[in-house]
Design an enzyme around this catalytic site. Structure first.
Site, PDB file in Angstrom:
ATOM      1  N   GLU A  34       0.925  -1.310   0.033  1.00  0.00           N
ATOM      2  CA  GLU A  34      -0.293   0.134  -0.074  1.00  0.00           C
ATOM      3  C   GLU A  34       0.779   1.347   0.004  1.00  0.00           C
ATOM      4  O   GLU A  34       1.780   1.462   0.869  1.00  0.00           O
ATOM      5  CB  GLU A  34      -1.050  -0.069   1.123  1.00  0.00           C
ATOM      6  CG  GLU A  34      -1.651   1.179   1.307  1.00  0.00           C
ATOM      7  CD  GLU A  34      -2.535   1.635   0.197  1.00  0.00           C
ATOM      8  OE1 GLU A  34      -2.302   2.593  -0.645  1.00  0.00           O
ATOM      9  OE2 GLU A  34      -3.496   0.834  -0.153  1.00  0.00           O
ATOM     10  N   ARG A  35       0.631   2.068  -1.176  1.00  0.00           N
ATOM     11  CA  ARG A  35       1.489   3.125  -1.080  1.00  0.00           C
ATOM     12  C   ARG A  35       1.026   4.444  -0.218  1.00  0.00           C
ATOM     13  O   ARG A  35       1.644   5.335   0.197  1.00  0.00           O
ATOM     14  CB  ARG A  35       1.647   3.892  -2.465  1.00  0.00           C
ATOM     15  CG  ARG A  35       0.068   4.353  -3.162  1.00  0.00           C
ATOM     16  CD  ARG A  35       0.275   4.884  -4.654  1.00  0.00           C
ATOM     17  NE  ARG A  35      -1.218   5.120  -5.098  1.00  0.00           N
ATOM     18  CZ  ARG A  35      -1.136   5.852  -6.089  1.00  0.00           C
ATOM     19  NH1 ARG A  35      -0.347   5.990  -6.883  1.00  0.00           N
ATOM     20  NH2 ARG A  35      -2.408   6.131  -6.545  1.00  0.00           N
ATOM     21  N   GLY A  39      -6.445   1.087   4.053  1.00  0.00           N
ATOM     22  CA  GLY A  39      -8.058   1.142   3.793  1.00  0.00           C
ATOM     23  C   GLY A  39      -8.403   1.530   2.388  1.00  0.00           C
ATOM     24  O   GLY A  39      -9.510   1.768   2.022  1.00  0.00           O
ATOM     25  N   GLY A  40      -7.307   2.197   1.854  1.00  0.00           N
ATOM     26  CA  GLY A  40      -7.669   2.709   0.364  1.00  0.00           C
ATOM     27  C   GLY A  40      -8.394   3.835   0.426  1.00  0.00           C
ATOM     28  O   GLY A  40      -8.821   4.575   1.298  1.00  0.00           O
ATOM     29  N   ILE A  41      -9.315   4.140  -0.885  1.00  0.00           N
ATOM     30  CA  ILE A  41      -9.882   5.199  -1.055  1.00  0.00           C
ATOM     31  C   ILE A  41     -11.345   5.163  -0.355  1.00  0.00           C
ATOM     32  O   ILE A  41     -11.739   6.309   0.478  1.00  0.00           O
ATOM     33  CB  ILE A  41     -10.229   5.595  -2.362  1.00  0.00           C
ATOM     34  CG1 ILE A  41      -9.110   5.817  -3.470  1.00  0.00           C
ATOM     35  CG2 ILE A  41     -11.233   6.376  -2.764  1.00  0.00           C
ATOM     36  CD1 ILE A  41      -8.452   7.217  -3.072  1.00  0.00           C
ATOM     37  N   GLY A 270     -17.337  10.257 -12.707  1.00  0.00           N
ATOM     38  CA  GLY A 270     -17.051   8.758 -12.662  1.00  0.00           C
ATOM     39  C   GLY A 270     -15.663   8.629 -12.123  1.00  0.00           C
ATOM     40  O   GLY A 270     -15.085   9.393 -11.888  1.00  0.00           O
ATOM     41  N   VAL A 271     -15.132   7.172 -12.368  1.00  0.00           N
ATOM     42  CA  VAL A 271     -13.830   6.677 -11.870  1.00  0.00           C
ATOM     43  C   VAL A 271     -13.154   6.268 -12.947  1.00  0.00           C
ATOM     44  O   VAL A 271     -13.523   5.545 -14.006  1.00  0.00           O
ATOM     45  CB  VAL A 271     -14.229   5.676 -10.870  1.00  0.00           C
ATOM     46  CG1 VAL A 271     -12.976   5.036 -10.467  1.00  0.00           C
ATOM     47  CG2 VAL A 271     -15.068   6.291  -9.790  1.00  0.00           C
ATOM     48  N   HIS A 443     -44.494  -3.668  12.571  1.00  0.00           N
ATOM     49  CA  HIS A 443     -45.012  -2.615  12.538  1.00  0.00           C
ATOM     50  C   HIS A 443     -44.927  -1.657  13.876  1.00  0.00           C
ATOM     51  O   HIS A 443     -45.056  -2.293  14.951  1.00  0.00           O
ATOM     52  CB  HIS A 443     -46.601  -2.608  12.377  1.00  0.00           C
ATOM     53  CG  HIS A 443     -47.576  -1.414  12.168  1.00  0.00           C
ATOM     54  ND1 HIS A 443     -47.587  -0.518  11.175  1.00  0.00           N
ATOM     55  CD2 HIS A 443     -48.207  -0.916  13.261  1.00  0.00           C
ATOM     56  CE1 HIS A 443     -48.367   0.333  11.275  1.00  0.00           C
ATOM     57  NE2 HIS A 443     -48.935   0.366  12.585  1.00  0.00           N
TER      58      HIS A 443
END
Length: 464
Positions: A34-35, A39-41, A270-271, A443
């Site tokens: 991982e740079r 957890g990334g983006i 978008g990506v 309910h």
């Protein structure tokens, strides 16, 4: 030569870290390259921090409308910096949670930028420039994506921004043009509009949230216009002049060209996949239209090399990447996982009202040749929704008229992102419309609307 692994995962987003943990559970020695932050983006710049911002907006809206609930609150104001800080703190906490999970599962975090090399090797360039080569029996590429840039809308990080900059702005803009009305666009539109920014949405297609059922698009557009947002469909941003104090946004419409002034322009179109520089060409991994080509178990054309998440064909969603990672690893381990059913993937958008959907839209089902039964139940007829002060929206369900197969469901309203899983599970279990009608729902709840919509499809609805 450094440590030899059973599996190296390149990227630690919701595809990569989940694949790594599942592999560890199955007895593999795992390293994750991982740079940036673990957890990334998703955890650091996407799913999680945006939801924290949206919750702040939601709380502010509650305060503004407190009188509707019999509560008198005076002089409430937005602390923009405080909202941003809370969002970043939530993201940081989640990233630390991944560190804990890596330690618990004895997964090595290899910090740096990973590049594929021949012979099942990954070369990692550390921040100080040091190069180290690691080898593994199997390598999973999970490098994710980033904001897509249009040629006529180059992101400069100040006046024309992407989603990352939108989450950490120093100052709340008075006005904003948002280009694109997918999930990212409409979520930021809700956030900024709700705290007082004048928002204009520009969408190239003929309706906003164009991947959703047409009825959902109409409902959201009505709600957004009621909230004083300007919504422009069949419209295209041709250029942006950023030289002055404000951006001058040139918009081409069917009625002619318009110029809109705004403090900032958010590009939410978008990506793009992160495929550059990771060694695909060197090793010979096959790609098509910016995506890695894989089989049902995410194997590339190169033995021992796999790819998952945003960089393969399929919806660019965190939960899809996680599911792909688990399937991929279980196959590597010699198990027999089922291939992923991409027609039963829920999509959730966390604007207000929320949007959730799965399966065929009504139009797509008819196009696929189905004769359909459609049921719709508005939240204005739901006791729980009325009591909660959230009567906007509906649940819409689509069934195959011949066999009762549940083809799709489309929801817009409060908390519907928590409700869609019922439909996903029911479709996985091949549940029919009649079985849902006969399943007793509690309910008062919002989820009753699912049962009522199914009943409406078969002319058995009680509360309409």
């Amino acid at each position: 030569m450094a440590t030899k692994y059973d599996l190296i995962v390149v990227g630690s987003g919701p595809g990569g870290y989940v694949a790594a943990i599942r592999a560890s559970q199955l007895g593999m020695k795992v390293g994750v390259v991982e740079r940036s932050e673990l957890g990334g983006i998703c955890l650091n710049w996407g799913c999680i921090p945006t939801k924290a911002l949206l919750k702040s907006a939601n709380v502010f809206e509650y305060v503004q409308h407190a009188k509707d609930y019999g509560i008198d609150i005076k002089d409430a104001s937005v602390d923009f910096g405080g909202m941003i800080k809370r969002s970043r703190d939530v993201a940081a906490g989640m990233s630390k949670g991944i560190q804990f999970l890596f330690k618990k599962n004895k997964i090595d975090h290899i910090a740096g930028f990973g590049t594929l090399k021949a012979g099942k090797k990954v070369e990692v360039k550390a921040e100080d420039g040091t190069l180290t080569t690691y080898s593994a029996d199997n390598i999973i590429l999970a490098t994710g994506g980033r904001s897509r840039e249009l040629p006529n809308l180059p992101i400069d990080g100040k006046k024309i921004i992407g989603y990352r900059e939108a989450m950490v702005m120093d100052k709340q803009p008075e006005s904003m043009v948002i280009v694109g009305s997918g999930a990212i666009g409409v979520e930021f539109a809700y956030f900024y509009n709700s705290i007082g920014t004048h928002v204009t949405i520009v969408e190239y297609m003929d309706r906003i949230v164009p991947v959703e059922d047409a009825d959902v698009s109409k409902q959201l557009e009505r709600t957004y216009k009621k909230a004083k947002m300007k919504v422009m469909t069949n419209a295209e941003v041709t250029s942006v002049d950023t030289k002055g104090a404000k951006c001058k946004v040139n918009v081409k419409t069917k009625k002619g060209d318009q110029v809109i002034e705004a403090d900032v322009v958010l590009s939410a179109v978008g990506v793009s996949t992160n495929l550059e520089g990771i060694g695909l060409e060197t090793v010979g991994v096959a790609t098509d239209k910016g995506k890695v080509i894989v089989d049902d178990y995410y194997k590339t054309n190169i033995p021992g090399v796999y790819a998952i998440g945003d960089i393969v064909h399929g919806p660019a969603l965190a939960h899809v990447a996680s599911a792909e990672g688990i399937i991929c690893v279980e196959k590597i381990a010699g198990q027999s996982p089922e291939p992923l059913d991409y027609n039963n993937i829920p999509g959730c958008t966390y604007c207000s009202p929320e949007i959730a959907s799965v399966g065929y839209t009504e139009a797509a089902a008819k196009e696929a040749g189905y004769e359909v039964k459609v049921g719709k139940f508005p939240f204005s007829a739901s006791g729980k929704a009325k009591a909660a002060g959230a009567p906007d929206g509906f649940v819409k369900v689509v069934f195959d008229a011949k066999y009762g197969e549940w083809l799709g469901a489309h929801m817009i309203g409060a908390n519907v992102t928590e409700m869609i899983a019922e439909v996903v599970a029911a479709r996985k279990l091949e549940t029919t419309g009649h079985e849902i009608i006969k399943t007793v729902h509690p309910h008062p709840t919002m989820s009753e609307a699912v049962m009522e919509a199914a009943a409406a499809a078969y002319d058995e609805v009680i509360h309409l």
